[in-house]
Scaffold this motif. Structure first.
Motif, PDB file in Angstrom:
ATOM      1  N   MET A  69      78.065 -69.283  43.279  1.00  0.00           N
ATOM      2  CA  MET A  69      77.536 -69.306  41.926  1.00  0.00           C
ATOM      3  C   MET A  69      77.741 -67.943  41.281  1.00  0.00           C
ATOM      4  SD  MET A  69      76.020 -72.070  40.876  1.00  0.00           S
ATOM      5  CE  MET A  69      75.573 -73.584  41.619  1.00  0.00           C
ATOM      6  N   SER A  70      78.093 -67.994  40.027  1.00  0.00           N
ATOM      7  CA  SER A  70      78.293 -66.773  39.265  1.00  0.00           C
ATOM      8  C   SER A  70      77.213 -66.659  38.198  1.00  0.00           C
ATOM      9  CB  SER A  70      79.667 -66.780  38.592  1.00  0.00           C
ATOM     10  OG  SER A  70      80.682 -66.859  39.562  1.00  0.00           O
ATOM     11  N   ASP A  71      76.813 -65.442  37.908  1.00  0.00           N
ATOM     12  CA  ASP A  71      75.881 -65.181  36.827  1.00  0.00           C
ATOM     13  C   ASP A  71      76.693 -64.969  35.562  1.00  0.00           C
ATOM     14  OD1 ASP A  71      73.511 -65.236  38.381  1.00  0.00           O
ATOM     15  OD2 ASP A  71      73.926 -63.210  39.094  1.00  0.00           O
ATOM     16  N   VAL A  72      76.515 -65.870  34.597  1.00  0.00           N
ATOM     17  CA  VAL A  72      77.273 -65.809  33.352  1.00  0.00           C
ATOM     18  C   VAL A  72      76.315 -65.854  32.176  1.00  0.00           C
ATOM     19  CG1 VAL A  72      79.284 -66.906  34.413  1.00  0.00           C
ATOM     20  CG2 VAL A  72      77.614 -68.306  33.210  1.00  0.00           C
ATOM     21  N   THR A  73      76.835 -65.568  31.006  1.00  0.00           N
ATOM     22  CA  THR A  73      76.074 -65.659  29.768  1.00  0.00           C
ATOM     23  C   THR A  73      76.733 -66.700  28.892  1.00  0.00           C
ATOM     24  OG1 THR A  73      75.449 -63.329  29.885  1.00  0.00           O
ATOM     25  CG2 THR A  73      75.304 -64.394  27.725  1.00  0.00           C
ATOM     26  N   ILE A  74      75.933 -67.601  28.336  1.00  0.00           N
ATOM     27  CA  ILE A  74      76.457 -68.569  27.380  1.00  0.00           C
ATOM     28  C   ILE A  74      75.978 -68.139  26.005  1.00  0.00           C
ATOM     29  CG2 ILE A  74      76.480 -70.963  26.612  1.00  0.00           C
ATOM     30  CD1 ILE A  74      76.160 -71.820  29.486  1.00  0.00           C
ATOM     31  N   LYS A  75      76.929 -67.940  25.085  1.00  0.00           N
ATOM     32  CA  LYS A  75      76.617 -67.555  23.712  1.00  0.00           C
ATOM     33  C   LYS A  75      76.765 -68.788  22.832  1.00  0.00           C
ATOM     34  CE  LYS A  75      77.363 -62.720  24.155  1.00  0.00           C
ATOM     35  NZ  LYS A  75      77.457 -61.518  23.391  1.00  0.00           N
ATOM     36  N   LEU A  76      75.750 -69.002  21.994  1.00  0.00           N
ATOM     37  CA  LEU A  76      75.663 -70.237  21.208  1.00  0.00           C
ATOM     38  C   LEU A  76      75.580 -69.957  19.715  1.00  0.00           C
ATOM     39  CD1 LEU A  76      73.087 -71.077  23.732  1.00  0.00           C
ATOM     40  CD2 LEU A  76      74.718 -72.853  23.222  1.00  0.00           C
ATOM     41  N   PRO A  77      76.141 -70.869  18.906  1.00  0.00           N
ATOM     42  CA  PRO A  77      76.044 -70.720  17.448  1.00  0.00           C
ATOM     43  C   PRO A  77      74.642 -71.080  16.961  1.00  0.00           C
ATOM     44  CG  PRO A  77      77.147 -72.767  17.986  1.00  0.00           C
ATOM     45  CD  PRO A  77      76.919 -72.037  19.296  1.00  0.00           C
ATOM     46  N   ALA A  78      74.356 -70.743  15.721  1.00  0.00           N
ATOM     47  CA  ALA A  78      73.034 -70.958  15.136  1.00  0.00           C
ATOM     48  C   ALA A  78      72.565 -72.404  15.228  1.00  0.00           C
ATOM     49  CB  ALA A  78      73.035 -70.485  13.685  1.00  0.00           C
ATOM     50  N   ALA A  79      73.476 -73.359  15.160  1.00  0.00           N
ATOM     51  CA  ALA A  79      73.094 -74.774  15.209  1.00  0.00           C
ATOM     52  C   ALA A  79      72.377 -75.144  16.504  1.00  0.00           C
ATOM     53  CB  ALA A  79      74.339 -75.653  15.038  1.00  0.00           C
ATOM     54  N   PHE A  80      72.546 -74.358  17.557  1.00  0.00           N
ATOM     55  CA  PHE A  80      71.925 -74.641  18.848  1.00  0.00           C
ATOM     56  C   PHE A  80      70.613 -73.883  19.050  1.00  0.00           C
ATOM     57  CE2 PHE A  80      76.218 -75.989  19.451  1.00  0.00           C
ATOM     58  CZ  PHE A  80      76.133 -77.057  20.326  1.00  0.00           C
ATOM     59  N   HIS A  81      70.312 -72.956  18.173  1.00  0.00           N
ATOM     60  CA  HIS A  81      69.143 -72.103  18.385  1.00  0.00           C
ATOM     61  C   HIS A  81      67.833 -72.882  18.398  1.00  0.00           C
ATOM     62  CE1 HIS A  81      71.565 -68.354  16.951  1.00  0.00           C
ATOM     63  NE2 HIS A  81      72.060 -68.909  18.031  1.00  0.00           N
ATOM     64  N   THR A 135      67.366 -73.733  21.930  1.00  0.00           N
ATOM     65  CA  THR A 135      67.231 -72.596  22.852  1.00  0.00           C
ATOM     66  C   THR A 135      66.022 -71.733  22.544  1.00  0.00           C
ATOM     67  OG1 THR A 135      68.618 -71.141  21.513  1.00  0.00           O
ATOM     68  CG2 THR A 135      69.728 -72.496  23.199  1.00  0.00           C
ATOM     69  N   GLY A 136      65.160 -72.214  21.665  1.00  0.00           N
ATOM     70  CA  GLY A 136      63.989 -71.413  21.299  1.00  0.00           C
ATOM     71  C   GLY A 136      64.375 -70.168  20.531  1.00  0.00           C
ATOM     72  N   GLY A 137      65.489 -70.243  19.803  1.00  0.00           N
ATOM     73  CA  GLY A 137      65.938 -69.112  18.996  1.00  0.00           C
ATOM     74  C   GLY A 137      66.870 -68.147  19.717  1.00  0.00           C
ATOM     75  N   GLN A 138      67.108 -68.384  21.002  1.00  0.00           N
ATOM     76  CA  GLN A 138      67.994 -67.486  21.753  1.00  0.00           C
ATOM     77  C   GLN A 138      69.447 -67.680  21.335  1.00  0.00           C
ATOM     78  OE1 GLN A 138      67.089 -66.956  26.120  1.00  0.00           O
ATOM     79  NE2 GLN A 138      66.042 -68.897  25.713  1.00  0.00           N
ATOM     80  N   ARG A 139      70.149 -66.577  21.130  1.00  0.00           N
ATOM     81  CA  ARG A 139      71.572 -66.618  20.786  1.00  0.00           C
ATOM     82  C   ARG A 139      72.447 -66.652  22.024  1.00  0.00           C
ATOM     83  NH1 ARG A 139      71.788 -62.258  15.862  1.00  0.00           N
ATOM     84  NH2 ARG A 139      70.317 -63.394  14.558  1.00  0.00           N
ATOM     85  N   GLN A 140      71.886 -66.211  23.122  1.00  0.00           N
ATOM     86  CA  GLN A 140      72.614 -66.239  24.393  1.00  0.00           C
ATOM     87  C   GLN A 140      71.626 -66.553  25.504  1.00  0.00           C
ATOM     88  OE1 GLN A 140      74.393 -62.364  24.216  1.00  0.00           O
ATOM     89  NE2 GLN A 140      72.789 -61.449  25.433  1.00  0.00           N
ATOM     90  N   VAL A 141      72.147 -67.265  26.517  1.00  0.00           N
ATOM     91  CA  VAL A 141      71.302 -67.711  27.616  1.00  0.00           C
ATOM     92  C   VAL A 141      71.996 -67.359  28.927  1.00  0.00           C
ATOM     93  CG1 VAL A 141      70.207 -69.719  28.692  1.00  0.00           C
ATOM     94  CG2 VAL A 141      70.435 -69.618  26.197  1.00  0.00           C
TER      95      VAL A 141
END
Length: 98
Positions: free
Chosen positions: A1-13, A16-22
């Protein structure tokens, strides 16, 4: 398993509870997206079609590379990779009006 960051556009916030990246763990893009959906239910519904493919109007990148040019959802991830979710932008006729 790798630790990665997923960056999301505003439509998904809203999902994600307002998070831009998870931060997520996953060995492949598919595993990371499934993990994101576990953390933020409803994400996969917006990203995937009923057959389990990324919807046509959604682009997914591993770092700077479109996964469609790699191994699709089976694209391997390494620690500190960034997975970008980018909605396609389209429109206009291409004609310039004065």
């Amino acid at each position: 398993m790798s630790d990665v960051t997923i960056k999301l556009p505003a439509a998904f916030h809203v999902l994600t509870g307002g998070q831009r990246q998870v931060p997520i763990e996953g060995a492949t893009v598919r595993e990371a997206l499934v993990g994101l959906d576990r953390a933020c239910p409803g994400v996969l519904e917006r990203l995937m079609d009923p057959e389990g493919s990324v919807k046509r109007y959604v682009n997914v990148y591993r770092n700077d590379s479109d996964i469609r040019d790699l191994d699709g959802l089976e694209t391997k991830l390494e620690n500190e990779d960034v997975v970008w979710i980018v909605p396609a932008v389209a429109g206009g006729s291409g004609m310039v009006r004065a």
